[in-house]
Each structure stands twice: as structure tokens, then as C-alpha cells.
Design a protein around this motif. Structure first.
Motif, PDB file in Angstrom:
ATOM      1  N   GLY A 148      24.562   1.681  25.541  1.00 33.53           N
ATOM      2  CA  GLY A 148      23.229   1.793  26.112  1.00 33.53           C
ATOM      3  C   GLY A 148      22.217   0.936  25.378  1.00 33.53           C
ATOM      4  N   GLY A 149      21.020   0.854  25.943  1.00 34.49           N
ATOM      5  CA  GLY A 149      19.931   0.126  25.299  1.00 34.49           C
ATOM      6  C   GLY A 149      19.872  -1.334  25.695  1.00 34.49           C
ATOM      7  N   ASP A 150      18.789  -1.979  25.275  1.00 36.96           N
ATOM      8  CA  ASP A 150      18.572  -3.377  25.620  1.00 36.96           C
ATOM      9  C   ASP A 150      19.457  -4.313  24.820  1.00 36.96           C
ATOM     10  OD1 ASP A 150      16.644  -2.421  27.309  1.00 36.96           O
ATOM     11  OD2 ASP A 150      14.962  -2.866  25.963  1.00 36.96           O
ATOM     12  N   ILE A 151      19.881  -3.897  23.613  1.00 36.71           N
ATOM     13  CA  ILE A 151      20.663  -4.779  22.740  1.00 36.71           C
ATOM     14  C   ILE A 151      22.078  -4.263  22.551  1.00 36.71           C
ATOM     15  CG2 ILE A 151      20.772  -5.840  20.438  1.00 36.71           C
ATOM     16  CD1 ILE A 151      17.740  -5.626  20.327  1.00 36.71           C
ATOM     17  N   GLY A 152      22.251  -2.966  22.397  1.00 37.52           N
ATOM     18  CA  GLY A 152      23.588  -2.399  22.309  1.00 37.52           C
ATOM     19  C   GLY A 152      24.053  -2.123  20.891  1.00 37.52           C
ATOM     20  N   PRO A 153      25.376  -2.220  20.637  1.00 38.05           N
ATOM     21  CA  PRO A 153      25.958  -1.787  19.367  1.00 38.05           C
ATOM     22  C   PRO A 153      25.380  -2.472  18.129  1.00 38.05           C
ATOM     23  CG  PRO A 153      27.680  -2.136  20.993  1.00 38.05           C
ATOM     24  CD  PRO A 153      26.410  -2.638  21.609  1.00 38.05           C
ATOM     25  N   VAL A 161      22.463  -2.916  17.283  1.00 39.75           N
ATOM     26  CA  VAL A 161      21.319  -2.129  16.799  1.00 39.75           C
ATOM     27  C   VAL A 161      21.708  -0.667  16.615  1.00 39.75           C
ATOM     28  CG1 VAL A 161      19.074  -1.188  17.461  1.00 39.75           C
ATOM     29  CG2 VAL A 161      19.517  -3.630  17.722  1.00 39.75           C
ATOM     30  N   LEU A 162      22.463  -0.123  17.569  1.00 38.93           N
ATOM     31  CA  LEU A 162      22.757   1.306  17.565  1.00 38.93           C
ATOM     32  C   LEU A 162      23.639   1.720  16.393  1.00 38.93           C
ATOM     33  CD1 LEU A 162      23.361   1.998  21.379  1.00 38.93           C
ATOM     34  CD2 LEU A 162      21.223   1.734  20.128  1.00 38.93           C
ATOM     35  N   LEU A 163      24.655   0.942  16.076  1.00 38.25           N
ATOM     36  CA  LEU A 163      25.568   1.343  15.009  1.00 38.25           C
ATOM     37  C   LEU A 163      24.940   1.263  13.622  1.00 38.25           C
ATOM     38  CD1 LEU A 163      29.003  -0.054  16.267  1.00 38.25           C
ATOM     39  CD2 LEU A 163      27.915   2.145  16.686  1.00 38.25           C
ATOM     40  N   PRO A 164      24.195   0.212  13.272  1.00 38.26           N
ATOM     41  CA  PRO A 164      23.481   0.247  11.994  1.00 38.26           C
ATOM     42  C   PRO A 164      22.489   1.406  11.907  1.00 38.26           C
ATOM     43  CG  PRO A 164      23.600  -2.001  12.794  1.00 38.26           C
ATOM     44  CD  PRO A 164      24.110  -1.123  13.904  1.00 38.26           C
ATOM     45  N   ALA A 165      21.931   1.808  13.055  1.00 40.92           N
ATOM     46  CA  ALA A 165      21.038   2.976  13.064  1.00 40.92           C
ATOM     47  C   ALA A 165      21.809   4.236  12.683  1.00 40.92           C
ATOM     48  CB  ALA A 165      20.398   3.136  14.436  1.00 40.92           C
ATOM     49  N   LEU A 166      23.042   4.354  13.153  1.00 41.51           N
ATOM     50  CA  LEU A 166      23.856   5.519  12.803  1.00 41.51           C
ATOM     51  C   LEU A 166      24.142   5.556  11.308  1.00 41.51           C
ATOM     52  CD1 LEU A 166      26.470   5.622  15.722  1.00 41.51           C
ATOM     53  CD2 LEU A 166      24.220   6.707  15.576  1.00 41.51           C
ATOM     54  N   LEU A 167      24.309   4.395  10.702  1.00 38.14           N
ATOM     55  CA  LEU A 167      24.525   4.340   9.254  1.00 38.14           C
ATOM     56  C   LEU A 167      23.322   4.903   8.502  1.00 38.14           C
ATOM     57  CD1 LEU A 167      26.272   3.516   6.859  1.00 38.14           C
ATOM     58  CD2 LEU A 167      25.281   1.214   7.027  1.00 38.14           C
ATOM     59  N   LYS A 168      22.130   4.615   8.993  1.00 41.89           N
ATOM     60  CA  LYS A 168      20.922   5.178   8.378  1.00 41.89           C
ATOM     61  C   LYS A 168      20.954   6.702   8.439  1.00 41.89           C
ATOM     62  CE  LYS A 168      17.836   1.278   9.526  1.00 41.89           C
ATOM     63  NZ  LYS A 168      17.339   0.954   8.177  1.00 41.89           N
ATOM     64  N   ARG A 204      33.906  -2.619  18.232  1.00 42.52           N
ATOM     65  CA  ARG A 204      34.755  -2.664  17.049  1.00 42.52           C
ATOM     66  C   ARG A 204      34.324  -3.704  16.010  1.00 42.52           C
ATOM     67  NH1 ARG A 204      37.491   1.017  14.626  1.00 42.52           N
ATOM     68  NH2 ARG A 204      38.536   1.645  16.557  1.00 42.52           N
ATOM     69  N   PRO A 205      33.944  -4.946  16.405  1.00 36.56           N
ATOM     70  CA  PRO A 205      33.520  -5.915  15.387  1.00 36.56           C
ATOM     71  C   PRO A 205      32.321  -5.441  14.563  1.00 36.56           C
ATOM     72  CG  PRO A 205      33.986  -7.034  17.449  1.00 36.56           C
ATOM     73  CD  PRO A 205      34.008  -5.563  17.745  1.00 36.56           C
ATOM     74  N   VAL A 206      31.392  -4.715  15.196  1.00 37.58           N
ATOM     75  CA  VAL A 206      30.223  -4.206  14.468  1.00 37.58           C
ATOM     76  C   VAL A 206      30.627  -3.011  13.613  1.00 37.58           C
ATOM     77  CG1 VAL A 206      27.878  -3.309  14.684  1.00 37.58           C
ATOM     78  CG2 VAL A 206      28.733  -4.973  16.346  1.00 37.58           C
ATOM     79  N   LEU A 207      31.429  -2.126  14.160  1.00 38.65           N
ATOM     80  CA  LEU A 207      31.839  -0.917  13.453  1.00 38.65           C
ATOM     81  C   LEU A 207      32.662  -1.248  12.209  1.00 38.65           C
ATOM     82  CD1 LEU A 207      31.735   2.176  13.555  1.00 38.65           C
ATOM     83  CD2 LEU A 207      33.815   2.131  14.957  1.00 38.65           C
ATOM     84  N   ASP A 208      33.512  -2.251  12.296  1.00 36.61           N
ATOM     85  CA  ASP A 208      34.365  -2.620  11.170  1.00 36.61           C
ATOM     86  C   ASP A 208      33.559  -3.126   9.973  1.00 36.61           C
ATOM     87  OD1 ASP A 208      36.609  -1.859  12.533  1.00 36.61           O
ATOM     88  OD2 ASP A 208      37.169  -3.888  13.164  1.00 36.61           O
ATOM     89  N   GLN A 209      32.333  -3.562  10.215  1.00 36.77           N
ATOM     90  CA  GLN A 209      31.479  -4.039   9.128  1.00 36.77           C
ATOM     91  C   GLN A 209      30.700  -2.899   8.464  1.00 36.77           C
ATOM     92  OE1 GLN A 209      28.971  -7.264  10.483  1.00 36.77           O
ATOM     93  NE2 GLN A 209      30.673  -8.277  11.540  1.00 36.77           N
ATOM     94  N   HIS A 259      14.686   5.470  23.605  1.00 39.77           N
ATOM     95  CA  HIS A 259      14.021   4.336  24.241  1.00 39.77           C
ATOM     96  C   HIS A 259      14.987   3.150  24.274  1.00 39.77           C
ATOM     97  CE1 HIS A 259      11.027   1.293  25.145  1.00 39.77           C
ATOM     98  NE2 HIS A 259      10.109   2.232  25.261  1.00 39.77           N
ATOM     99  N   GLY A 260      15.080   2.503  25.421  1.00 41.25           N
ATOM    100  CA  GLY A 260      16.017   1.390  25.562  1.00 41.25           C
ATOM    101  C   GLY A 260      15.734   0.229  24.623  1.00 41.25           C
ATOM    102  N   GLY A 261      14.468   0.041  24.259  1.00 42.48           N
ATOM    103  CA  GLY A 261      14.099  -1.057  23.368  1.00 42.48           C
ATOM    104  C   GLY A 261      13.949  -0.630  21.925  1.00 42.48           C
ATOM    105  N   ALA A 262      14.491   0.534  21.564  1.00 41.22           N
ATOM    106  CA  ALA A 262      14.331   1.040  20.204  1.00 41.22           C
ATOM    107  C   ALA A 262      15.013   0.128  19.191  1.00 41.22           C
ATOM    108  CB  ALA A 262      14.903   2.452  20.097  1.00 41.22           C
ATOM    109  N   ASP A 263      14.369  -0.028  18.022  1.00 40.90           N
ATOM    110  CA  ASP A 263      15.013  -0.737  16.920  1.00 40.90           C
ATOM    111  C   ASP A 263      15.891   0.247  16.157  1.00 40.90           C
ATOM    112  OD1 ASP A 263      13.220   0.831  15.544  1.00 40.90           O
ATOM    113  OD2 ASP A 263      11.925  -0.833  14.935  1.00 40.90           O
ATOM    114  N   GLU A 264      16.430  -0.194  15.012  1.00 36.73           N
ATOM    115  CA  GLU A 264      17.341   0.661  14.258  1.00 36.73           C
ATOM    116  C   GLU A 264      16.682   1.976  13.851  1.00 36.73           C
ATOM    117  OE1 GLU A 264      19.222  -1.273  10.980  1.00 36.73           O
ATOM    118  OE2 GLU A 264      19.860  -3.005  12.165  1.00 36.73           O
ATOM    119  N   GLU A 265      15.467   1.900  13.323  1.00 40.66           N
ATOM    120  CA  GLU A 265      14.785   3.105  12.874  1.00 40.66           C
ATOM    121  C   GLU A 265      14.435   4.003  14.060  1.00 40.66           C
ATOM    122  OE1 GLU A 265      14.138   5.646  10.192  1.00 40.66           O
ATOM    123  OE2 GLU A 265      14.576   3.601   9.512  1.00 40.66           O
TER     124      GLU A 265
END
Length: 353
Positions: free
Chosen positions: A10-15, A17-24, A44-49, A301-307
Motif C-alpha cells: 500500500g501507499g504511494d511509495i510502498g515497501p 518506506v513502509l519497512l524501514p518504518a516498521l524497524l522504527k 524481499r530486497p528491502v526486508l533483507d537489508q 495516509h498514502g503519502g506518509a513518510d517513515e515516521e
């Protein structure tokens, strides 16, 4: 452990942005666990990092993702049973997750949530509740777009839902509740709003303190902890507030760059302006909670940043930790127990002889 399912597509950018947000969130909430749904080639490429996130997550590949411009009917037809959005919601239904978070298409998310989770037995229609920045802190405002038009009993349901959320998020034992109206006088407004006010006043619910009617300017003042309205007015109010915040931001940027002295003044006051910008950024107070369903779903929000996305996830975390579904059901039972039984007036000539 609080288990959270994530629609990673989901969202305007996708994984990215969303996955680094989960790390926070993991770093701030060590008792959280994630189930992440999405397309493997993208996720997977984002998650593996992010090894710390990987350690507390289970990833499930989904071939289909719901597009931001899909109509709800299209999303249900093509994405039911197999899209990342549906799978994230279904995890809540199956008891594998305590809450679902998605930054995807709002209409599709609501349609799938209603179809998959169903509304609570005592609720006619669900509502979307948002946290609203005020001069006092924050308030809960609902409905901001799920139900267009509402009768008196549905407005009362929204008040009960909103009060439960306020107790969870705002840590208020007995939140104050106001009905949005064109005036504070009891004689003003639509009949449905006046009837809802009378029902709330008569019920004297222990879960809330009914304040009465509030007006549009009370939203920013934070006059009450919860503001109740139907989805048409609520959505207009929300979009107006978002637009006004952006407008003021543009005015400030233009004013601070107009002259040399203004630029110098901005240099010395930049920390204060940064705090003001963060306070007015609608993406920071992020997350609309779908209330009235047999499960918790939070729309970011679809345009949400990581925070911003992290804030939506943490809002869902608080909802699950507070066990809001059980508390809402208890509040509904209390209201219906206190609600006077309607009697049918006698019709002249029908008296028993």
C-alpha cells in the motif's frame, strides 16, 4: 506480544518506506511481531537489508496488490482471498494478528474489511476515527468518511466507539464527547443530531461524559476529547484542515524568504518553525482507525513518510494492547441495558373493553 499484519504494497511509495518504518517501531516497541504480506520481488530486497525487522517478522508472498485507483468493487472482485491487503485483514479474522495496518486504497480497504471482518452485532455501520491535533493536545474525531449520513442511533454508536478509542489513545478515564452541530443551542441542527444528543444525555454512560453540541471551531480548540459527526461532514472537515495546514505552511515559507531580515529571523527561529511544521503536518498524526468491526484495521495516509507510517502502526499497537474490541462490546452492552424500551402509543379505539 502484539502481533501486527502489514499490507506492504500500500501507499504511494510502498515497501521502501513502509519497512524501514516498521524497524522504527521494533526499536521502540520490542514486544511487537509482524506478519508482512506483499510481492516477494518488491518486498524481499528491502526486508533483507533490515535484519532486526526480519528477526521479528514472517513474510508471505502475494501475487496481487490493490492499486490506489482501484474502485472498491474492483478490489473485491480481483483481490479477495489473494491480495496483500486481503491477506493482512484475514490474518486478524483468523486470530493470527491483533491488528492490520495498510496505507493502501481507503475505499478498497474499508470494503474488504467489512466483507472479511463484518460489523459488530450491535453496530449498523462502521466509522473511521482520526486523531485531530488541537491546542490542548489531540482529540478523536469520527466519522471522517466511512458512513455518509447517519441517524440518531448510529451517531450514538459513533460516540461509544470514539470514547473507547479516546480512553485507549488519550489515556482519559471518562472522555468528554461532543456532537458536531451548527450551533451549541439545543434547538439548532438536524433532527438526527438533536435526537442523538437526547439519547446520550438520558443514558448517562459511565464510559463517557456527554458535553453537548460543539461547532467547527471547537475542533481545533480541543473543547471535547471526542467529536462525533457523520462521514460527509467529517471528511470535509478533515480535508479542509489538511488544506489549511498546507496553506499556512506556504504562507510561512513565502514570508520567511521575502527579505534579508526575514531570512535572518528565520535562521534564529528555525527550531520553533520546525516544531510548528511538525505539529501541522497531517502525516505525523497519522492513522484512521476503522471502528465497529470485529477486528482492528488502521488506515495510514498514502503519502506518509517513515515516521508517519510508524505512527499509524503504533496507533494500532495501542488499540490492540488496550483490547479495544472487548471494551467497545462492553460499552455497547451497557448502553443498550440503560436505553429506555420504546413503547407503541395506544391508538384511540383500540382499548380493551
Amino acid at each position: 506480544m502484539i502481533r501486527i499484519s502489514i499490507d506492504a504494497m500500500g501507499g504511494d511509495i510502498g515497501p521502501s518506506v513502509l519497512l524501514p518504518a516498521l524497524l522504527k517501531v521494533v526499536e521502540r516497541r520490542p514486544d511487537v511481531r509482524f506478519q508482512i504480506f506483499g510481492q516477494e520481488a518488491v518486498v524481499r530486497p528491502v526486508l533483507d537489508q533490515l535484519p532486526k525487522l526480519t528477526a521479528v517478522s514472517v513474510f508471505t508472498h502475494c501475487e496481487i496488490s490493490v492499486r490506489m485507483d482501484d474502485k472498491p468493487s474492483q478490489a473485491l472482485r480481483h483481490g479477495r482471498w489473494k491480495s496483500s491487503m486481503w491477506k493482512a485483514i484475514e490474518a486478524v479474522k483468523n486470530g493470527q494478528a491483533d491488528v492490520c495496518i495498510s496505507a493502501g486504497n481507503t475505499g478498497a480497504l474499508m470494503a474488504m474489511s467489512k466483507f472479511c471482518l463484518r460489523t459488530m452485532a450491535a453496530i449498523d455501520r462502521p466509522a473511521i476515527a482520526a486523531l485531530w491535533p488541537t491546542v490542548r493536545g489531540e482529540s478523536v474525531v469520527l466519522d471522517v468518511g466511512a458512513t455518509i449520513g447517519a441517524d440518531a442511533h448510529q451517531l450514538v454508536d459513533f460516540a461509544i466507539l470514539g470514547a473507547a478509542m479516546a480512553r485507549a489513545v488519550l489515556a482519559v478515564d471518562r472522555p468528554t464527547v461532543g456532537l458536531l452541530n451548527v450551533g451549541v443551542e439545543e434547538i439548532k441542527g438536524q433532527e438526527e443530531v438533536k435526537q442523538a444528543g437526547q439519547l446520550l444525555r438520558d443514558a448517562e454512560l459511565p464510559s463517557m461524559e456527554y458535553h453537548g453540541f460543539v461547532e467547527g471551531d471547537d475542533l481545533g480548540r480541543g473543547t471535547t476529547d471526542v467529536v462525533v459527526t457523520e462521514g460527509f461532514a467529517g471528511n470535509i472537515a478533515l480535508k479542509t484542515a489538511e488544506g489549511t495546514a498546507r496553506q499556512i505552511g506556504e504562507y510561512l515559507r513565502a514570508a520567511m524568504s521575502r527579505t534579508l531580515m526575514a531570512k535572518i529571523g528565520y535562521f534564529f527561529a528555525r527550531d520553533a518553525f520546525q516544531r510548528l511544521r511538525e505539529k501541522m503536518d497531517v502525516r505525523k498524526a497519522n492513522g484512521g482507525v476503522f471502528l465497529g468491526l470485529n477486528g482492528i484495521v488502521v488506515k495510514s495516509h498514502g503519502g506518509a513518510d517513515e515516521e508517519g507510517f510508524a505512527a499509524a502502526v503504533e496507533l494500532g499497537y495501542d488499540m490492540a494492547r488496550y483490547k479495544i474490541i472487548e471494551r467497545i462490546k462492553s460499552d455497547l452492552d451497557t448502553f443498550h441495558a440503560r436505553r429506555p424500551v420504546a413503547t407503541t402509543p395506544a391508538v384511540p379505539g383500540d382499548e380493551q373493553e
